[in-house]
Design a protein around this motif. Structure first.
Motif, PDB file in Angstrom:
ATOM      1  N   ALA A  77      -0.497   4.583   3.805  1.00 48.62           N
ATOM      2  CA  ALA A  77      -0.838   3.948   2.673  1.00 48.62           C
ATOM      3  C   ALA A  77      -2.382   2.915   2.847  1.00 48.62           C
ATOM      4  O   ALA A  77      -3.108   2.687   2.099  1.00 48.62           O
ATOM      5  CB  ALA A  77       0.219   3.009   2.038  1.00 48.62           C
ATOM      6  N   THR A  93     -11.704   3.014  -2.948  1.00 44.48           N
ATOM      7  CA  THR A  93     -11.351   2.542  -4.258  1.00 44.48           C
ATOM      8  C   THR A  93     -12.072   1.167  -4.494  1.00 44.48           C
ATOM      9  O   THR A  93     -12.422   0.900  -5.730  1.00 44.48           O
ATOM     10  CB  THR A  93      -9.881   2.319  -4.101  1.00 44.48           C
ATOM     11  OG1 THR A  93      -9.093   3.759  -3.890  1.00 44.48           O
ATOM     12  CG2 THR A  93      -9.238   1.808  -5.446  1.00 44.48           C
ATOM     13  N   HIS A 139      -3.517  -4.662  -5.714  1.00 40.88           N
ATOM     14  CA  HIS A 139      -4.440  -5.003  -4.543  1.00 40.88           C
ATOM     15  C   HIS A 139      -5.459  -6.072  -4.799  1.00 40.88           C
ATOM     16  O   HIS A 139      -5.974  -6.047  -5.926  1.00 40.88           O
ATOM     17  CB  HIS A 139      -4.798  -3.681  -4.120  1.00 40.88           C
ATOM     18  CG  HIS A 139      -5.374  -3.608  -2.808  1.00 40.88           C
ATOM     19  ND1 HIS A 139      -6.449  -3.872  -2.438  1.00 40.88           N
ATOM     20  CD2 HIS A 139      -4.916  -2.918  -1.506  1.00 40.88           C
ATOM     21  CE1 HIS A 139      -6.981  -3.676  -1.159  1.00 40.88           C
ATOM     22  NE2 HIS A 139      -5.715  -3.371  -0.500  1.00 40.88           N
ATOM     23  N   SER A 158      -8.269  -5.518  -4.260  1.00 42.95           N
ATOM     24  CA  SER A 158      -9.430  -4.896  -4.898  1.00 42.95           C
ATOM     25  C   SER A 158      -9.438  -4.705  -6.142  1.00 42.95           C
ATOM     26  O   SER A 158     -10.352  -4.274  -6.906  1.00 42.95           O
ATOM     27  CB  SER A 158      -9.620  -3.461  -4.037  1.00 42.95           C
ATOM     28  OG  SER A 158      -9.925  -3.751  -2.619  1.00 42.95           O
ATOM     29  N   ALA A 211       0.795   2.794  -8.678  1.00 41.33           N
ATOM     30  CA  ALA A 211       1.945   2.693  -7.988  1.00 41.33           C
ATOM     31  C   ALA A 211       1.502   1.353  -6.818  1.00 41.33           C
ATOM     32  O   ALA A 211       0.534   1.352  -6.287  1.00 41.33           O
ATOM     33  CB  ALA A 211       2.288   3.831  -6.951  1.00 41.33           C
ATOM     34  N   ASN A 231       1.169  -0.787  -3.829  1.00 42.89           N
ATOM     35  CA  ASN A 231       0.837  -0.377  -2.354  1.00 42.89           C
ATOM     36  C   ASN A 231       1.804  -1.340  -1.605  1.00 42.89           C
ATOM     37  O   ASN A 231       1.918  -1.249  -0.257  1.00 42.89           O
ATOM     38  CB  ASN A 231      -0.560  -0.788  -2.018  1.00 42.89           C
ATOM     39  CG  ASN A 231      -0.807  -2.298  -1.954  1.00 42.89           C
ATOM     40  OD1 ASN A 231      -0.929  -2.824  -3.098  1.00 42.89           O
ATOM     41  ND2 ASN A 231      -1.564  -2.820  -0.877  1.00 42.89           N
ATOM     42  N   ALA A 264      -5.215   4.464  -6.102  1.00 36.25           N
ATOM     43  CA  ALA A 264      -5.200   4.719  -4.567  1.00 36.25           C
ATOM     44  C   ALA A 264      -3.759   5.090  -3.880  1.00 36.25           C
ATOM     45  O   ALA A 264      -3.860   5.827  -2.716  1.00 36.25           O
ATOM     46  CB  ALA A 264      -5.392   3.248  -3.923  1.00 36.25           C
ATOM     47  N   GLN A 265      -2.721   4.745  -4.518  1.00 40.46           N
ATOM     48  CA  GLN A 265      -1.552   5.174  -3.887  1.00 40.46           C
ATOM     49  C   GLN A 265      -0.570   6.156  -4.520  1.00 40.46           C
ATOM     50  O   GLN A 265       0.499   6.561  -4.191  1.00 40.46           O
ATOM     51  CB  GLN A 265      -0.354   3.994  -3.508  1.00 40.46           C
ATOM     52  CG  GLN A 265      -0.879   2.737  -2.902  1.00 40.46           C
ATOM     53  CD  GLN A 265      -1.345   3.250  -1.422  1.00 40.46           C
ATOM     54  OE1 GLN A 265      -0.868   4.310  -0.969  1.00 40.46           O
ATOM     55  NE2 GLN A 265      -2.233   2.247  -0.758  1.00 40.46           N
ATOM     56  N   SER A 300      -9.126   6.735  -3.194  1.00 42.39           N
ATOM     57  CA  SER A 300      -9.636   6.563  -1.923  1.00 42.39           C
ATOM     58  C   SER A 300      -9.440   8.099  -1.138  1.00 42.39           C
ATOM     59  O   SER A 300      -8.283   8.606  -0.996  1.00 42.39           O
ATOM     60  CB  SER A 300      -9.202   5.764  -0.976  1.00 42.39           C
ATOM     61  OG  SER A 300      -9.261   4.308  -1.500  1.00 42.39           O
ATOM     62  N   HIS A 348     -10.261   8.455   1.800  1.00 41.46           N
ATOM     63  CA  HIS A 348      -9.655   8.463   3.323  1.00 41.46           C
ATOM     64  C   HIS A 348      -8.106   8.297   3.257  1.00 41.46           C
ATOM     65  O   HIS A 348      -7.589   8.137   4.373  1.00 41.46           O
ATOM     66  CB  HIS A 348     -10.198   7.291   3.907  1.00 41.46           C
ATOM     67  CG  HIS A 348     -10.096   5.900   3.328  1.00 41.46           C
ATOM     68  ND1 HIS A 348      -8.912   5.187   3.809  1.00 41.46           N
ATOM     69  CD2 HIS A 348     -10.640   5.130   2.193  1.00 41.46           C
ATOM     70  CE1 HIS A 348      -8.751   4.079   3.206  1.00 41.46           C
ATOM     71  NE2 HIS A 348      -9.846   4.015   2.204  1.00 41.46           N
ATOM     72  N   LYS A 349      -7.459   7.747   2.126  1.00 45.05           N
ATOM     73  CA  LYS A 349      -5.964   7.961   2.091  1.00 45.05           C
ATOM     74  C   LYS A 349      -5.505   9.333   1.599  1.00 45.05           C
ATOM     75  O   LYS A 349      -4.278   9.502   1.591  1.00 45.05           O
ATOM     76  CB  LYS A 349      -5.684   6.937   1.172  1.00 45.05           C
ATOM     77  CG  LYS A 349      -5.942   5.566   1.293  1.00 45.05           C
ATOM     78  CD  LYS A 349      -5.307   4.355   0.323  1.00 45.05           C
ATOM     79  CE  LYS A 349      -6.103   3.249   0.094  1.00 45.05           C
ATOM     80  NZ  LYS A 349      -5.915   2.262   1.216  1.00 45.05           N
TER      81      LYS A 349
HETATM   82  C1  LIG Z   1      -3.242   0.244  -4.744  1.00 43.74           C
HETATM   83  C2  LIG Z   1      -4.775   0.091  -3.993  1.00 43.74           C
HETATM   84  N1  LIG Z   1      -5.707  -0.581  -4.523  1.00 43.74           N
HETATM   85  C3  LIG Z   1      -7.238  -0.221  -3.788  1.00 43.74           C
HETATM   86  C4  LIG Z   1      -6.901  -0.375  -2.374  1.00 43.74           C
HETATM   87  C5  LIG Z   1      -8.169  -0.440  -1.969  1.00 43.74           C
HETATM   88  O1  LIG Z   1      -8.686   0.829  -1.252  1.00 43.74           O
HETATM   89  P1  LIG Z   1      -9.805   0.964  -0.346  1.00 43.74           P
HETATM   90  O2  LIG Z   1      -9.572   0.285   0.739  1.00 43.74           O
HETATM   91  O3  LIG Z   1      -9.823   2.363   0.131  1.00 43.74           O
HETATM   92  O4  LIG Z   1     -11.085   0.426  -0.798  1.00 43.74           O
HETATM   93  C6  LIG Z   1      -5.892  -0.256  -1.665  1.00 43.74           C
HETATM   94  C7  LIG Z   1      -5.899   0.241  -0.481  1.00 43.74           C
HETATM   95  O5  LIG Z   1      -4.869   0.039   0.486  1.00 43.74           O
HETATM   96  C8  LIG Z   1      -4.767   0.192  -2.295  1.00 43.74           C
HETATM   97  O6  LIG Z   1      -3.504   0.617  -1.939  1.00 43.74           O
END
Ligand SMILES: Cc1ncc(COP(=O)(O)O)c(C=O)c1O
Length: 392
Positions: free
Chosen positions: A22, A84, A110, A112, A159, A161, A188-189, A209, A211-212
């Motif tokens: 994750a 993301t 998150h 972000s 979803a 995280n 992202a998830q 993302s 990378h995930k």
């Molecule tokens: C739900 C969710 N949104 C956003 C992000 C941010 O992703 P990134 O670190 O790739 O920008 C994550 C990272 O774990 C996340 O789980």
């Protein structure tokens, strides 16, 4: 999907049990090969020059956008980002906000998908934050109450995280459509784990993302239904025409990717998408569902272990947050690493407001699963957690 074959593509798995996908996933050999091929065989910049290396790089980089778009059920609209976070910020900075506009988000996001809206709030945009029930689930009625004619954007995750639980994205999408509010979904998830179709989701922006989802680090994507945002960056590569009076940007994704892009990253992300497609997203979801059910049931059976969020595995992805009574989440993560080579995340998982809501100031231990995890690994985790619970 053949788990044995898949595991051969991740040599690191011979040494460790990796349960932090994750945060970021591992990268399979074919993705690494695609990156090396670029660096060794045709390394050049894209979109600028006519010699053959650049033309090849340009073709593959352009196709990578189409490939990633196809993976989420779109024809185009994919812009590559670093992650993301950058994708969400690109939307926050790209909308032409007017006085009175309001963003609706949730307290389970998150950071972000929260800080970009808080920053707008500091600049005068309204912000409504929908709160979850005590167990972290959401009643669509709370979105009904929050979304109205002033809502310029609803931004929510598909979803969680932290809890792995699904938010009611489809119901919210219906409400948004009825009320004319654009919808940003944070995938992202979900995009790495579940079949995704932007048409079915009914969103206007999807952020995720690379990378995930087996792609290289520093890769991600923003999908937009229309190319209707102001670009986050302007400059070389994005320009059709410029004179000292002004400029015209290129159409399509190129207008949003100013500067020399991460060509290897984009090509690697397309290889990751090919890999996931080949494994089969339905099969990946089923595999993770089976592992998640077993992990949840096993954890619930251990005395002194508390699992957070809904335990109904139909409504979750393979992310499980738990705590062991008497041992801090950080200590549990250390013990799992040192005693059993199991890598899990601990702490607040970039979701401090949700942790506060759940009354968990030290956070949780989070195990997150992917296509390369096995039932044997789940059993090893359960045995190790049981040992730790006896120490407390
Ligand atoms: C739900 C969710 N949104 C956003 C992000 C941010 O992703 P990134 O670190 O790739 O920008 C994550 C990272 O774990 C996340 O789980």
């Amino acid at each position: 999907m053949n788990p044995e074959e898949i595991r051969r593509d991740f040599p690191l798995l011979k040494d460790v049990i990796y349960m932090d996908s994750a945060s970021t996933s591992l990268t399979p050999e074919p993705v690494l090969a695609s990156i090396l091929e670029y660096y060794r065989g045709y390394r050049a910049n894209v979109g600028r020059v006519v010699y053959r290396l650049s033309r090849l790089a340009d073709d593959l980089y352009r196709n990578a956008h189409r490939n990633v778009a196809d993976f989420i059920g779109a024809e185009e609209g994919v812009v590559f980002t670093r992650n993301t976070t950058e994708a969400i910020n690109a939307v926050a900075q790209g909308i032409k906000w007017r006085r009175g506009d309001v963003v609706v988000t949730t307290a389970s996001e998150h950071h972000s998908n929260l800080l970009p809206w808080m920053r707008l709030r500091d600049m005068g945009v309204g912000l409504k934050i929908v709160k979850p029930d005590p167990d972290g689930s959401f009643d669509p009625a709370s979105f009904e109450a929050a979304i109205d004619g002033d809502t310029m954007l609803v931004a929510m995750t598909i979803a969680s995280n932290v809890l792995g639980t699904a938010l009611p994205a489809r119901e919210v999408s219906e409400i948004c459509r009825e009320r004319g509010a654009p919808l940003l979904l944070d995938g992202a998830q979900s995009v790495p784990h579940l079949p995704t179709n932007v048409g079915d989701l009914g969103c206007d922006y999807l952020c995720f993302s690379g990378h995930k989802m087996l792609g290289p680090s520093g890769t991600g994507a923003l999908w937009m239904r229309e190319y209707d945002l102001l670009p986050l960056l302007v400059g070389g590569g994005a320009v059709e025409e410029v004179d000292l009076e002004g400029y015209t940007l290129k159409g399509g994704y190129e207008g949003y990717e100013a500067g020399s892009p991460d060509v290897a990253g984009g090509i690697g992300l397309a290889a990751a998408v090919d890999y996931l497609r080949h494994a089969g997203m339905e099969e990946i979801a089923l595999h993770e569902g089976r592992l998640t059910r077993r992990l949840l049931a096993g954890l619930l059976d251990i005395e002194g272990v508390e699992v957070y969020g809904s335990v109904d595995s139909r409504e979750r992805v393979g992310i499980i947050s738990f705590n062991v009574a008497g041992v801090s989440p950080t200590e549990v993560a250390h013990l799992l690493d040192e005693g059993s080579d199991i890598m899990v995340r601990s702490g607040h998982h970039c979701c401090m407001p949700l942790m506060r809501h759940l009354g968990l100031p030290a956070g949780t231990v989070r195990a997150s699963l992917y296509l390369y995890n096995t039932s044997e690994e789940v059993e090893e985790l359960l045995a190790a957690v049981e040992e730790i619970s006896k120490m407390a």
